[in-house]
Design a protein around this motif. Structure first.
Motif, PDB file in Angstrom:
ATOM      1  N   TYR A 206     -14.638 -11.579  10.815  1.00 45.12           N
ATOM      2  CA  TYR A 206     -13.255 -11.212  10.570  1.00 45.12           C
ATOM      3  C   TYR A 206     -12.687 -10.539  11.810  1.00 45.12           C
ATOM      4  O   TYR A 206     -13.422 -10.046  12.666  1.00 45.12           O
ATOM      5  CB  TYR A 206     -13.138 -10.271   9.368  1.00 45.12           C
ATOM      6  N   ASN A 207     -11.364 -10.527  11.904  1.00 42.62           N
ATOM      7  CA  ASN A 207     -10.683  -9.863  13.008  1.00 42.62           C
ATOM      8  C   ASN A 207     -10.648  -8.362  12.742  1.00 42.62           C
ATOM      9  O   ASN A 207     -10.012  -7.912  11.784  1.00 42.62           O
ATOM     10  CB  ASN A 207      -9.260 -10.436  13.147  1.00 42.62           C
ATOM     11  N   ILE A 208     -11.344  -7.599  13.576  1.00 41.78           N
ATOM     12  CA  ILE A 208     -11.480  -6.171  13.325  1.00 41.78           C
ATOM     13  C   ILE A 208     -10.128  -5.473  13.343  1.00 41.78           C
ATOM     14  O   ILE A 208      -9.830  -4.629  12.479  1.00 41.78           O
ATOM     15  CB  ILE A 208     -12.425  -5.536  14.371  1.00 41.78           C
ATOM     16  N   THR A 209      -9.288  -5.810  14.306  1.00 38.41           N
ATOM     17  CA  THR A 209      -7.988  -5.158  14.415  1.00 38.41           C
ATOM     18  C   THR A 209      -7.154  -5.409  13.168  1.00 38.41           C
ATOM     19  O   THR A 209      -6.550  -4.479  12.612  1.00 38.41           O
ATOM     20  CB  THR A 209      -7.230  -5.668  15.654  1.00 38.41           C
ATOM     21  N   GLU A 210      -7.109  -6.653  12.720  1.00 37.45           N
ATOM     22  CA  GLU A 210      -6.322  -6.977  11.532  1.00 37.45           C
ATOM     23  C   GLU A 210      -6.919  -6.324  10.286  1.00 37.45           C
ATOM     24  O   GLU A 210      -6.197  -5.866   9.399  1.00 37.45           O
ATOM     25  CB  GLU A 210      -6.250  -8.498  11.346  1.00 37.45           C
ATOM     26  N   ARG A 211      -8.236  -6.299  10.219  1.00 34.81           N
ATOM     27  CA  ARG A 211      -8.897  -5.683   9.067  1.00 34.81           C
ATOM     28  C   ARG A 211      -8.563  -4.194   8.989  1.00 34.81           C
ATOM     29  O   ARG A 211      -8.257  -3.668   7.908  1.00 34.81           O
ATOM     30  CB  ARG A 211     -10.409  -5.881   9.192  1.00 34.81           C
ATOM     31  N   ALA A 212      -8.620  -3.511  10.116  1.00 33.66           N
ATOM     32  CA  ALA A 212      -8.298  -2.088  10.132  1.00 33.66           C
ATOM     33  C   ALA A 212      -6.843  -1.853   9.770  1.00 33.66           C
ATOM     34  O   ALA A 212      -6.507  -0.918   9.029  1.00 33.66           O
ATOM     35  CB  ALA A 212      -8.600  -1.500  11.511  1.00 33.66           C
ATOM     36  N   ARG A 213      -5.968  -2.708  10.271  1.00 31.71           N
ATOM     37  CA  ARG A 213      -4.539  -2.535   9.996  1.00 31.71           C
ATOM     38  C   ARG A 213      -4.231  -2.681   8.510  1.00 31.71           C
ATOM     39  O   ARG A 213      -3.374  -1.999   7.966  1.00 31.71           O
ATOM     40  CB  ARG A 213      -3.729  -3.548  10.806  1.00 31.71           C
ATOM     41  N   GLY A 214      -4.944  -3.575   7.841  1.00 30.78           N
ATOM     42  CA  GLY A 214      -4.625  -3.848   6.454  1.00 30.78           C
ATOM     43  C   GLY A 214      -5.357  -3.008   5.436  1.00 30.78           C
ATOM     44  O   GLY A 214      -4.944  -2.948   4.271  1.00 30.78           O
ATOM     45  N   ARG A 215      -6.448  -2.336   5.834  1.00 32.20           N
ATOM     46  CA  ARG A 215      -7.308  -1.691   4.844  1.00 32.20           C
ATOM     47  C   ARG A 215      -7.367  -0.173   4.923  1.00 32.20           C
ATOM     48  O   ARG A 215      -7.745   0.469   3.945  1.00 32.20           O
ATOM     49  CB  ARG A 215      -8.732  -2.237   5.000  1.00 32.20           C
ATOM     50  N   LEU A 216      -6.987   0.424   6.043  1.00 33.42           N
ATOM     51  CA  LEU A 216      -7.052   1.878   6.152  1.00 33.42           C
ATOM     52  C   LEU A 216      -5.948   2.537   5.329  1.00 33.42           C
ATOM     53  O   LEU A 216      -4.909   1.919   5.065  1.00 33.42           O
ATOM     54  CB  LEU A 216      -6.936   2.311   7.612  1.00 33.42           C
ATOM     55  N   PRO A 217      -6.133   3.804   4.927  1.00 35.96           N
ATOM     56  CA  PRO A 217      -5.095   4.508   4.167  1.00 35.96           C
ATOM     57  C   PRO A 217      -3.773   4.545   4.925  1.00 35.96           C
ATOM     58  O   PRO A 217      -3.758   4.564   6.159  1.00 35.96           O
ATOM     59  CB  PRO A 217      -5.680   5.921   4.013  1.00 35.96           C
TER      60      PRO A 217
END
Length: 309
Positions: A206-217
């Motif tokens: 998965y794309n780490i940047t996109e994953r962080a953008r969508g899942r963090l509080p």
């Protein structure tokens, strides 16, 4: 320069002062307190109640005929093991950050690099245990990560001149996923791009940047560009520390430590909410207390950061 290395807009920086001893000690103690609370939350599982995604997925797998039933059960077990290992790895880095904050000389960019390691481990945890996805998609994600790690192992084996061992692992993974009735998708040139389980598809990674953008509080701004700038040693990032010092010396500032703390707290919160949702646990009170603890942390540490100013 990649997208995750680009600096964002500068905001108000209340902690834009050099790290002092009092601030360092208080920040490390605060982080330790948050980590210990998070550890207790994750240990609160006994028997997951019926109706939890975990219980539903186990029941769904048990209805399949062998060898698919046992094979998928094994894949789920490995998936959970990887998730727990990722959580433990995240906590290991949090402990390292607690020590790094108080070291002498004061840290410059290492807190952000360690925070990035915490975040990436928690993102693996989140990717595998995200409560809202189907059991089939979860297995497809686990299969994709397994295959991707096998590729990394094969590349390492080539360096170590142990290619036969790598080939054996590749055969084993292919056979195991076949027994799970997991279907590989391939590109036009025959390379595996991901896996499909019961109509649900997941890529190899998965794309780490996109994953962080969508899942963090939502209380934390997107942090990955900041963390990547520190980890990759980008001049737009590292030159900041030189501006605070004398004769070109690098000086660590309280803002860097605070950014690391916020990222770590956000990553652990994300993981705890996954844990709560996947096993259908009642952690609302504990999460609310962690949220209050985090908010009080910011206000208290402002005073310590500026005590010598």
């Amino acid at each position: 320069m990649t997208d995750d290395e680009m600096p964002g807009a500068a905001g108000v920086r209340l902690f834009a002062v050099p790290i002092n001893d009092g601030f360092a000690l208080e920040a490390a103690a605060t982080l330790k307190g948050y980590r210990e609370r998070a550890e207790k939350c994750l240990s609160m599982v006994e028997t997951p109640p019926s109706g939890s995604p975990f219980a539903d997925e186990v029941r769904g797998t048990s209805s399949a005929a062998d060898p698919v039933q046992s094979a998928r059960g094994s894949l789920r077990g490995m998936l959970l093991e990887v998730a727990f290992m990722s959580w433990s790895t995240a906590l290991d880095h949090v402990r390292a950050l607690e020590h790094d904050i108080v070291r002498k000389p004061a840290p410059v960019w290492s807190p952000l690099v360690i925070a990035r390691a915490v975040l990436e481990s928690c993102l693996v945890f989140d990717y595998l245990l995200e409560p809202s996805v189907s059991g089939a998609l979860r297995l497809a994600r686990g299969a994709g990560l397994w295959r991707k790690d096998t590729e990394h192992s094969r590349n390492l084996a080539k360096i170590l001149e142990r290619e036969e061992e790598a080939a054996g692992l590749d055969v084993y993974v292919t056979q195991a996923l076949g027994e799970c009735n997991v279907t590989a998708r391939r590109s036009a040139n025959g390379r595996i791009t991901g896996y499909e389980v019961d109509g649900e598809f997941a890529p190899l990674d998965y794309n780490i940047t996109e994953r962080a953008r969508g899942r963090l509080p939502d209380w934390i701004p997107m942090p990955y560009g900041l963390l990547s700038g520190a980890a990759h040693g980008r001049p737009w990032m590292t030159d900041r520390a030189r501006a605070l010092g004398e004769e070109g010396n690098l000086v660590g500032e309280a803002a860097t430590v605070m950014a690391a703390l916020q990222v770590v707290m956000a990553a652990l919160e994300m993981g705890l909410k996954d844990w709560q949702g996947y096993f259908k646990l009642d952690l609302d009170l504990e999460l609310a207390e962690l949220d209050q603890y985090r908010e009080a942390t910011f206000l208290r540490l402002v005073g310590f950061a500026h005590a010598d100013q």
